[in-house]
Design a protein around this motif. Structure first.
Motif, PDB file in Angstrom:
ATOM      1  N   THR A  13      62.913 -35.431  54.203  1.00  0.00           N
ATOM      2  CA  THR A  13      62.333 -34.112  53.885  1.00  0.00           C
ATOM      3  C   THR A  13      63.388 -33.028  54.027  1.00  0.00           C
ATOM      4  OG1 THR A  13      60.174 -34.855  54.660  1.00  0.00           O
ATOM      5  CG2 THR A  13      60.513 -32.481  54.507  1.00  0.00           C
ATOM      6  N   MET A  16      65.780 -33.237  51.136  1.00  0.00           N
ATOM      7  CA  MET A  16      65.161 -32.770  49.885  1.00  0.00           C
ATOM      8  C   MET A  16      65.002 -31.247  49.904  1.00  0.00           C
ATOM      9  SD  MET A  16      62.423 -35.707  48.863  1.00  0.00           S
ATOM     10  CE  MET A  16      62.952 -37.390  48.519  1.00  0.00           C
ATOM     11  N   GLU A  17      64.685 -30.694  51.080  1.00  0.00           N
ATOM     12  CA  GLU A  17      64.627 -29.228  51.221  1.00  0.00           C
ATOM     13  C   GLU A  17      65.997 -28.624  50.927  1.00  0.00           C
ATOM     14  OE1 GLU A  17      62.514 -26.728  51.741  1.00  0.00           O
ATOM     15  OE2 GLU A  17      60.796 -28.063  51.755  1.00  0.00           O
ATOM     16  N   ILE A  20      66.377 -28.283  47.254  1.00  0.00           N
ATOM     17  CA  ILE A  20      65.602 -27.128  46.772  1.00  0.00           C
ATOM     18  C   ILE A  20      66.324 -25.835  47.143  1.00  0.00           C
ATOM     19  CG2 ILE A  20      63.421 -25.867  47.015  1.00  0.00           C
ATOM     20  CD1 ILE A  20      62.994 -28.400  45.475  1.00  0.00           C
ATOM     21  N   ARG A 128      66.680 -32.208  40.473  1.00  0.00           N
ATOM     22  CA  ARG A 128      65.844 -33.404  40.320  1.00  0.00           C
ATOM     23  C   ARG A 128      66.663 -34.666  40.577  1.00  0.00           C
ATOM     24  NH1 ARG A 128      64.458 -31.104  35.378  1.00  0.00           N
ATOM     25  NH2 ARG A 128      62.659 -29.761  35.565  1.00  0.00           N
ATOM     26  N   VAL A 131      67.151 -35.096  44.260  1.00  0.00           N
ATOM     27  CA  VAL A 131      65.931 -35.595  44.902  1.00  0.00           C
ATOM     28  C   VAL A 131      65.752 -37.087  44.599  1.00  0.00           C
ATOM     29  CG1 VAL A 131      63.399 -35.444  44.888  1.00  0.00           C
ATOM     30  CG2 VAL A 131      64.773 -33.354  44.979  1.00  0.00           C
ATOM     31  N   THR A 166      58.990 -37.734  47.133  1.00  0.00           N
ATOM     32  CA  THR A 166      59.776 -37.457  45.926  1.00  0.00           C
ATOM     33  C   THR A 166      58.946 -36.675  44.915  1.00  0.00           C
ATOM     34  OG1 THR A 166      61.020 -39.491  46.270  1.00  0.00           O
ATOM     35  CG2 THR A 166      61.111 -38.513  44.066  1.00  0.00           C
ATOM     36  N   THR A 168      56.396 -34.746  45.399  1.00  0.00           N
ATOM     37  CA  THR A 168      56.178 -33.386  45.894  1.00  0.00           C
ATOM     38  C   THR A 168      57.384 -32.498  45.602  1.00  0.00           C
ATOM     39  OG1 THR A 168      54.744 -34.197  47.657  1.00  0.00           O
ATOM     40  CG2 THR A 168      55.706 -32.009  47.968  1.00  0.00           C
ATOM     41  N   TYR A 169      58.584 -32.995  45.881  1.00  0.00           N
ATOM     42  CA  TYR A 169      59.772 -32.174  45.694  1.00  0.00           C
ATOM     43  C   TYR A 169      60.145 -32.003  44.218  1.00  0.00           C
ATOM     44  CZ  TYR A 169      60.364 -31.288  50.536  1.00  0.00           C
ATOM     45  OH  TYR A 169      60.155 -30.808  51.800  1.00  0.00           O
ATOM     46  N   ASN A 172      58.041 -29.236  43.184  1.00  0.00           N
ATOM     47  CA  ASN A 172      58.612 -27.971  43.683  1.00  0.00           C
ATOM     48  C   ASN A 172      59.745 -27.493  42.775  1.00  0.00           C
ATOM     49  OD1 ASN A 172      56.852 -28.128  45.813  1.00  0.00           O
ATOM     50  ND2 ASN A 172      58.397 -28.628  47.346  1.00  0.00           N
TER      51      ASN A 172
END
Length: 187
Positions: A13, A16-17, A20, A128, A131, A166, A168-169, A172
């Motif tokens: 997480t 992945m943050e 973003i 993408r 991620v 994956t 979810t992100y 986002n």
């Protein structure tokens, strides 16, 4: 090891943050016709023999919606700041008034808006990919644990967890892209 395995979803997480966050930083550097101090973050000034971020040679302000000003602390650096802005690819011509460098932000034409929307889409695709690479790392950890004796049910559970994270992100990233493209295309 079969019952001891627990995937570090907090680490996935966090990473992945980070993808973003990097996307948001790249989006902030895209000029949308509105003044923003963050649009100058990637600009580096040749100061005292080394590359320095522009916010370390002066104060960056946004006094009005279509104007960014830089109050340069050292008068001898004004020329270097102007040169860095002109060479940055922002498409802005600086105007100088003593130690204050003013950047009037022109309206964007339709062609430039479309080009910026395309660039934003490229930035989103890079996020993408980042991620998906993190997804692959998570899946590899699960497969390694399977080889070390993880049960098939546990394997399916952890793979589903990684896939949910994956998805979810990726959503986002898509939402951030949609917002940025709407901002760019707004007249």
């Amino acid at each position: 090891m079969s019952d001891d395995f627990e995937l570090d979803t907090a680490d996935l997480t966090r990473r992945m943050e980070g993808a973003i966050g990097a996307l948001r930083t790249e989006f902030a550097s895209l000029r949308t016709g509105r003044a923003s101090a963050s649009m100058l973050e990637p600009v580096m000034v040749e100061a005292y023999g080394q590359k320095t971020p522009i916010n370390q040679v002066g104060t960056v302000n946004v006094p009005e919606p279509r104007m960014v000003t830089i109050n340069v602390w050292d008068k001898s650096m004004v020329g270097a700041v102007e040169k860095a802005i002109m060479n940055s690819g922002l498409g802005i011509n600086p105007q100088t008034n003593g130690t204050i460098v003013m950047l009037p932000i022109p309206e964007l034409n339709e062609e430039r808006r479309t080009e910026l929307a395309r660039v934003a889409a490229q930035y989103a695709e890079h996020a993408r990919v980042a991620v998906r690479n993190l997804r692959r790392d998570g899946m590899d950890q699960v497969k390694k644990a399977k080889a070390d004796g993880l049960s098939e049910d546990d394997q399916k559970f952890w793979e589903a967890e990684v896939q949910d994270l994956t998805d979810t992100y990726i959503k986002n990233v898509d939402a951030a892209l949609e917002n940025k493209q709407a901002e760019i295309m707004q007249v």
